[in-house]
Design an enzyme around this catalytic site. Sequence first.
Site, PDB file in Angstrom:
ATOM      1  N   ARG A   1       0.837  -1.197   0.000  1.00 49.39           N
ATOM      2  CA  ARG A   1       0.000   0.000   0.000  1.00 49.39           C
ATOM      3  C   ARG A   1       0.877   1.254   0.000  1.00 49.39           C
ATOM      4  NH1 ARG A   1      -4.913  -0.457   4.111  1.00 49.39           N
ATOM      5  NH2 ARG A   1      -5.630   1.242   2.761  1.00 49.39           N
TER       6      ARG A   1
ATOM      7  N   GLN B   1      -5.322  10.219   3.031  1.00 50.79           N
ATOM      8  CA  GLN B   1      -4.697  10.043   4.344  1.00 50.79           C
ATOM      9  C   GLN B   1      -3.305  10.651   4.406  1.00 50.79           C
ATOM     10  OE1 GLN B   1      -4.925   5.837   5.128  1.00 50.79           O
ATOM     11  NE2 GLN B   1      -7.076   5.922   5.720  1.00 50.79           N
TER      12      GLN B   1
ATOM     13  N   GLU C   1     -15.039   4.422  -0.173  1.00 55.12           N
ATOM     14  CA  GLU C   1     -15.187   3.260   0.701  1.00 55.12           C
ATOM     15  C   GLU C   1     -16.584   2.651   0.622  1.00 55.12           C
ATOM     16  OE1 GLU C   1     -16.007   5.150   5.064  1.00 55.12           O
ATOM     17  OE2 GLU C   1     -14.219   5.817   4.004  1.00 55.12           O
TER      18      GLU C   1
ATOM     19  N   ARG D   1      -9.809  -3.414  -4.839  1.00 58.65           N
ATOM     20  CA  ARG D   1     -11.245  -3.613  -4.676  1.00 58.65           C
ATOM     21  C   ARG D   1     -11.995  -3.703  -6.001  1.00 58.65           C
ATOM     22  NH1 ARG D   1     -12.345   0.158   0.746  1.00 58.65           N
ATOM     23  NH2 ARG D   1     -11.899  -1.534   2.226  1.00 58.65           N
TER      24      ARG D   1
END
Length: 451
Positions: free
Chosen positions: A136, A184, A330, A361
């Site tokens: 990540r 983030q 999300e 995803r």
Amino acid sequence: MTGNPEHTALWPAPSASGPVDATVTVPGSKSVTNRGLVLAALAAEPGWLRRPLRSRDTLLMAEALRAMGVGIEETVSSATAGGDGGEAWRIIPAGLHGPATVDVGNAGTVMRFLPPVAALADGPVRFDGDPRSYERPLHGVIDALRALGARIDDDGRGALPLTVHGGGALDGGSVEIDASSSSQFVSALLLSAPRFNQGVEVRHVGAALPSLPHIRMTVDMLRSAGARVDTPEAGGEPNVWRVTPSALLGRDLVVEPDLSNAQPFLAAALVTGGRVTVPDWPERTTQPGDALRQIFTEMGGSCELTDAGLTFTGSGRIHGIDVDLSEVGELTPGIAAVAALADSESVLRGVAHLRLHETDRLAALTKEINGLGGDVTETEDGLHIRPRPLHGGVFHTYDDHRLATAAAIIGLAVEGVRVENVATTAKTLPDFPDLWSGMLGTSAVAPARRA
């Protein structure tokens, strides 16, 4: 955390025998809990987190802060007049120190929010985690901290594992980062910035920022703790955030329910034509999950926000949707699951960054829904979903909590869906199988059904 051992293999997703009619109390927000922990750890005085989320991600954050010297006392109190009962954490700031070792698991908030905190510690802090955490992106935080005066050893990977050699303080100042792969990166620098000698000016350069509501959440929580933050929304420069150095206040914070984790339960009302109430839904919030009210209404339901909470009611019909989810990525897995059961095609856009989340995803949703007979195609920045009759089968989760809840949504309408490792939901939603079965009025573990 693995949860109930009965749930670690193949979990038979319960099918709904009729419209659901339930009230589901959703645990606290992971995003608020972990931001609250960081801000309380950096404050000048003790503070409280009430009704925090107790999940793998938040416990990893708490243990990491403890490893660096922060006191976190966990208590359970009964409700009092005008007060809130339940679990409460008292956070006692202390001089941050190393040597320490931080296990980030696969928690983006832990791996990204804590290296700036570690730069303020006196001594080395080593960060490691699950194998997926190595893949990540973390370069935005690493490069920015180096530009602000921190020393970090990562062997040139721009990823975990790494060691931050804290010097007890950090100069701070101006820095440019490309946060297009994760908002983030920006939140990580802003949260610790009041403790930097010069504060920070973060300038995003690159493609559009995803998940802007999460940055707004960071800014709101900083301001509530006494920090001065200048933002683009307040008339500042586009894509520039400034935080002035200051002492942070110790707060007494009641954590909101996690609205993104409410998604599968609201989806159950939509899929079954039933009704679900989520208590304590806030009238005003920066949580991305609040967008579900509009999105699921467009897909065929209706909602009402009252003193009792949010009540969502399905109409018995599910409509396809064409929607830009760049600010609320999300929510994509749950929306994709509902869209696979709709009466028309859906296009989910603006979520290319999901390829870098707990798993890829977009690829995972495509493979798993198609494995049940669906017709999902990946696009450059999202998914094109054409509803088809679905059948049972194994739905793999790739250690991704939102893949598991997406599978449960499909299982409501499709007999024989078996979810591999539903226990991964413990990352942010403890006891999901029990909450789900309780909503349906069934036992937590049903006998295996033939696919």
